[in-house]
Design a protein around this motif. Structure first.
Motif, PDB file in Angstrom:
ATOM      1  N   PRO A 181       1.065  -0.954   0.049  1.00  0.00           N
ATOM      2  CA  PRO A 181       0.196  -0.265   0.256  1.00  0.00           C
ATOM      3  C   PRO A 181       0.372   1.225   0.491  1.00  0.00           C
ATOM      4  CG  PRO A 181       0.184  -0.989   2.119  1.00  0.00           C
ATOM      5  CD  PRO A 181       0.595  -1.688   1.350  1.00  0.00           C
ATOM      6  N   ASP A 182      -0.092   1.821  -0.268  1.00  0.00           N
ATOM      7  CA  ASP A 182       0.940   3.563  -0.469  1.00  0.00           C
ATOM      8  C   ASP A 182       1.339   3.954   0.696  1.00  0.00           C
ATOM      9  OD1 ASP A 182       2.064   5.903  -1.397  1.00  0.00           O
ATOM     10  OD2 ASP A 182      -0.038   7.053  -1.473  1.00  0.00           O
ATOM     11  N   VAL A 208       5.807   9.883   0.725  1.00  0.00           N
ATOM     12  CA  VAL A 208       6.393   9.943  -0.501  1.00  0.00           C
ATOM     13  C   VAL A 208       7.895   9.772   0.210  1.00  0.00           C
ATOM     14  CG1 VAL A 208       4.890  11.655  -1.498  1.00  0.00           C
ATOM     15  CG2 VAL A 208       5.516  12.853   0.628  1.00  0.00           C
ATOM     16  N   GLY A 221       8.706   5.255   1.616  1.00  0.00           N
ATOM     17  CA  GLY A 221       7.591   5.442  -0.143  1.00  0.00           C
ATOM     18  C   GLY A 221       7.805   5.298  -0.756  1.00  0.00           C
ATOM     19  N   LYS A 237       7.295   2.020  -3.474  1.00  0.00           N
ATOM     20  CA  LYS A 237       6.642   2.150  -5.241  1.00  0.00           C
ATOM     21  C   LYS A 237       7.378   1.071  -5.892  1.00  0.00           C
ATOM     22  CE  LYS A 237       4.509   6.482  -4.352  1.00  0.00           C
ATOM     23  NZ  LYS A 237       4.514   8.125  -4.150  1.00  0.00           N
ATOM     24  N   ASN A 292       7.339  -1.992  -6.011  1.00  0.00           N
ATOM     25  CA  ASN A 292       5.797  -2.490  -6.765  1.00  0.00           C
ATOM     26  C   ASN A 292       6.193  -2.128  -8.164  1.00  0.00           C
ATOM     27  OD1 ASN A 292       4.034  -2.641  -4.274  1.00  0.00           O
ATOM     28  ND2 ASN A 292       3.859  -0.933  -4.248  1.00  0.00           N
TER      29      ASN A 292
END
Length: 629
Positions: A241-242, A245, A249, A253, A256
Motif C-alpha cells: 500500500p501507499d 513520499v 515510500g 513504489k 511494486n
C-alpha cells in the motif's frame, strides 16, 4: 523483537537521551550547588566583616563585655553555628558558645590547617583560602567556616595599655561558622527533582520517538518485509500500500514496480515457453491434424450439398464446416508463427504483391458488404522482399481490418506510395552491448513493440534502471527511478557495472556528459546523459542519410483499438477478438516485416477505425510500372 530495526532505533535514541539529559542534569545540579554555596560564602564573609567592624572599637578599648554581647547576639541567629575570636596562640577568647571560651584549638584540625599549613600563622590569606567546608563529627551536617584575620594597628603598639609589639602583624582571627544543613537539604531536593525530571523526560521522549519510529519506520519496514516474503513465495501480484513520499515510500513504489516487471517478465517467459512448445507441437502434429480436418471438411461439405431438403441437418452441417475451417486457420496461424523462416528475397513490384493478397480475400469482403478502395501509386521503386511472406502480411492485415468492421459494412482503403525518410524515428537498435561485450537488450520490456535497451542508472542517491527507446530519435524512455529535471545520470552495464558515460565527450546541445554503447555492425550509439535532453547521435546510420521506403497503408472504418490496447497488439497471444482470435496474426506480421528491415505502425481511434502502415526499404533504383486494369 530485539532484532527489529525500530526497536534498535528506540534503544539507540533512548541511550542518547539518557546520556544527554544525564550530563545536563549533572551540570545543572553542580551549578546549583556552587551557586548556593557561593551565596552562603558571600553571606558569611559579609557577616564576618560586620562582626569585625562592630567589635573593632570595643577591642581597642578592651571592653570585653560589649564584645561578648555583640558576638552572642550575632551567634544567636539560627543559621549561624558559632562566632569566635582566637588569639595568636590559638586560644578562644570570645565565642557565642560560653563553654568554648578559654580552650585551645587544634591547629592541625580541618578548620585550622589553612592558616597553619606551614607550622606558623599566615600573615596574608586570600578570600578563597579563608573559606573551608568541613564536618565537626563524621555524622554531623556540613559546616562552612570563614576566617577573618585581625591585624595589628598603630594604636596597638603606641598605647601604654597594650603589650603588642610593632612586629606582630596578626593579633588573632575572627572565625564565623555557618551550618550548611539547609543548603544540603535544598541541594538534595533539587537533585531529586532534577532526577525525576530526567527520568520523566527520557520516558516521555522514548514514548514519542517510539510512536514516530513505529509509524515512520516499523510499519513501512514490516510492509516491505511482508512483501518480500510474498514475492519470495512466488506471489508477484502482491502490492505494497501507499507509504507516503519519503524514502521508504519511494522504496515501496520501486518495489511494486519491480514486482510488476517481474510478473510481466514471468508472464512473457511463460508465453515464450508456451510459444516454443506450441511451435514444436505445431511442427510435429500439423499434418496429422490437417489430414483429418481435410477429411471432415470434405465429407461435411459433400453432406451439406446433399442435405438441401433437410434444413435441420443443413444447419448442423454448416456448424461443422465453419468450426472445421476455424480449426484449420488456427493450425495455419500456429505454423506461420512457429516457422519464422528466413525470407527468400527477390526484387518484386509491391503493387502486384498487394493485388494478389486482395484477390485472396476479395470475395469475403464482398460478402460482408465491405467496399475496397485502391489508392496505388503507379510508379514505385522495386523492393527486394520475400513476396510470399509479404503477401501473407497483407492478407492478415486485410482480414483483421474486415473483422473490425461490423455487419452493416464499411470501407477498407489500401494506399501505396514511396517516401524518403530520415533515420530518425525509423531505424531501431536490434542489438546493443557494453564495452565488455554484455548484451544490453531487454526483451521483457518493449517500447512500441521493440525490445528496449536496459542500462543501470544512478542520480544522486537514487538508483534504478532505464529502459531506453530502441528507435533512433524517439526518446520514449522508461525510468525505474525518480530523477529531477536537468539532472545528469551515471549509466552502467547492468551485468558488469562498467560505466557507459564518456568522461571527455559532452553533449553539443546542453554540455552534459554523454553515454555510449556498441551496436554490432552498426557502430557506436551516443546519447546525452542529462534527464530531459533528447540529443542522440548514430554516426554510421546518419552517414547513410535519408533512405527511400515503400509505404503500404491499410485503413478501415471499423471499431478501432483503445489506447490501452495499442502498445500490446503485436504481443503474441494478445487479441481483442475474444474467442474468435488467437493473438498470433499481428505477431506474424511484425516478425516478417522486421526480418525485411521494415517497420509496422498503427494509428487508431475508437469507433472511427484504424490505419496500419508498413514501410519496406528500397534497395534498387529500377522502377516498375504496374499495369492497372
Amino acid at each position: 523483537m530485539l532484532k527489529r530495526i525500530g526497536f534498535k532505533l528506540i534503544i539507540a535514541v533512548g541511550i542518547t537521551a539518557i546520556i544527554t539529559i544525564g550530563v545536563y542534569s549533572y551540570f545543572n545540579i553542580r551549578s546549583l550547588r556552587e551557586s548556593l554555596l557561593g551565596e552562603v560564602e558571600r553571606h558569611a564573609t559579609q557577616l564576618s566583616e560586620t562582626v569585625k567592624n562592630s567589635t573593632r572599637y570595643d577591642m581597642l578599648l578592651n571592653r570585653r563585655e560589649h564584645i561578648h554581647i555583640i558576638i552572642n547576639d550575632i551567634g544567636a541567629d539560627p543559621g549561624i553555628d558559632e562566632v569566635r575570636v582566637l588569639n595568636k596562640e590559638g586560644e578562644i577568647i570570645y565565642s557565642s558558645r560560653e563553654e568554648s571560651i578559654g580552650h585551645m584549638v587544634d591547629k592541625r584540625a580541618e578548620s585550622c590547617y589553612a592558616c597553619h599549613a606551614a607550622d606558623r600563622p599566615l600573615e596574608k590569606l586570600s578570600i578563597v583560602e579563608r573559606t573551608r567546608i568541613f564536618r565537626i563529627h563524621p555524622d554531623s551536617s556540613r559546616v562552612m567556616g570563614v576566617i577573618n584575620p585581625i591585624y595589628t594597628e598603630r594604636s596597638c603598639w603606641d598605647a601604654a595599655c597594650h603589650a603588642h609589639p610593632q612586629g606582630q602583624t596578626v593579633l588573632g582571627v575572627l572565625d564565623v561558622t555557618i551550618s550548611l544543613a539547609e543548603v544540603d537539604r535544598l541541594i538534595q531536593k533539587s537533585a531529586f527533582e532534577v532526577g525525576i525530571f530526567a527520568v520523566s523526560g527520557v520516558l516521555t521522549l522514548s514514548l514519542i520517538i517510539g510512536f514516530f519510529v513505529n509509524r515512520w519506520v516499523n510499519t513501512p519496514v514490516n510492509a516491505l518485509l511482508s512483501a518480500t516474503k510474498q514475492v519470495g513465495a512466488g506471489n508477484l501480484n502482491y502490492m505494497i500500500p501507499d507509504l507516503g513520499v519519503d524514502d521508504l515510500g519511494m522504496l515501496a513504489k520501486s518495489f511494486n514496480t519491480m514486482t510488476q516487471r517481474l510478473s510481466e517478465a514471468r508472464l512473457q517467459l511463460f508465453q515464450s515457453d508456451k510459444m516454443a512448445s506450441l511451435g514444436r507441437l505445431a511442427a510435429g502434429v500439423a499434418h496429422e491434424i490437417n489430414n483429418p480436418l481435410t477429411g471432415v471438411l470434405s465429407y461435411s461439405t459433400h453432406l451439406l450439398k446433399r442435405a438441401e431438403r433437410d434444413p435441420e441437418a443443413q444447419e448442423d452441417l454448416q456448424v461443422i464446416v465453419r468450426e472445421t475451417l476455424r480449426s484449420r486457420e488456427i493450425v495455419k496461424n500456429l505454423l506461420d508463427f512457429a516457422r519464422q523462416s528466413i525470407p527468400k528475397k527477390n526484387p518484386a513490384a509491391i503493387n502486384s504483391v498487394v493485388e494478389r493478397a486482395v484477390g485472396v480475400v476479395e470475395n469475403q469482403l464482398m460478402i460482408r458488404k465491405i467496399t475496397l478502395v485502391r489508392n496505388f501509386s503507379r510508379e514505385l521503386p522495386t523492393v527486394v522482399i520475400d513476396a510470399n511472406q509479404i503477401q501473407q502480411v497483407f492478407i492478415n492485415m486485410l482480414v483483421n481490418a474486415a473483422d473490425a468492421i461490423d455487419e452493416e459494412g464499411g470501407t477498407i482503403t489500401i494506399s501505396t506510395s514511396s517516401q524518403k525518410l530520415s533515420p530518425l524515428g525509423m531505424r531501431h537498435i536490434k542489438s546493443a552491448s557494453c564495452p565488455n561485450g554484455h548484451s544490453l537488450m531487454f526483451n521483457q520490456f518493449k517500447i512500441a513493440g521493440f525490445p528496449s535497451v536496459r542500462v543501470k542508472a544512478k542520480c544522486d542517491s537514487a538508483e534504478g534502471f532505464i529502459m531506453l527507446d530502441p528507435v533512433y530519435g524517439k526518446n520514449r524512455h522508461h525510468f525505474d527511478l525518480t530523477v529531477e529535471p536537468r539532472k545528469e545520470l551515471h549509466m552502467t552495464c547492468p551485468e558488469c557495472n562498467t560505466s557507459l558515460v564518456r568522461a571527455n565527450d559532452t553533449c553539443p546541445e546542453c554540455g552534459a556528459l554523454t553515454y555510449a554503447f556498441d551496436v554490432p555492425a552498426t557502430g557506436i550509439f551516443v546519447g546525452c546523459s542529462r534527464y530531459g535532453c533528447k540529443w542522440q547521435k548514430w554516426d554510421i546510420v546518419d552517414s547513410e542519410g535519408e533512405k527511400e521506403y515503400v509505404e503500404i497503408s491499410i485503413a478501415d472504418t471499423g471499431s478501432g483499438i483503445t489506447q490501452d490496447d495499442l502498445p500490446r497488439i503485436f504481443e503474441p497471444f494478445f487479441t481483442t477478438k475474444g474467442q474468435r482470435g488467437t493473438g498470433l496474426g499481428l505477431s506474424v506480421i511484425w516478425g516478417i516485416v522486421d526480418n525485411h528491415d521494415g517497420t509496422v505502425s498503427v494509428e487508431s481511434e475508437v469507433s472511427k477505425g484504424s490505419v496500419f502502415r508498413v514501410r519496406l526499404p528500397v534497395q534498387h533504383d529500377r522502377r516498375l510500372r504496374l499495369e492497372m486494369p
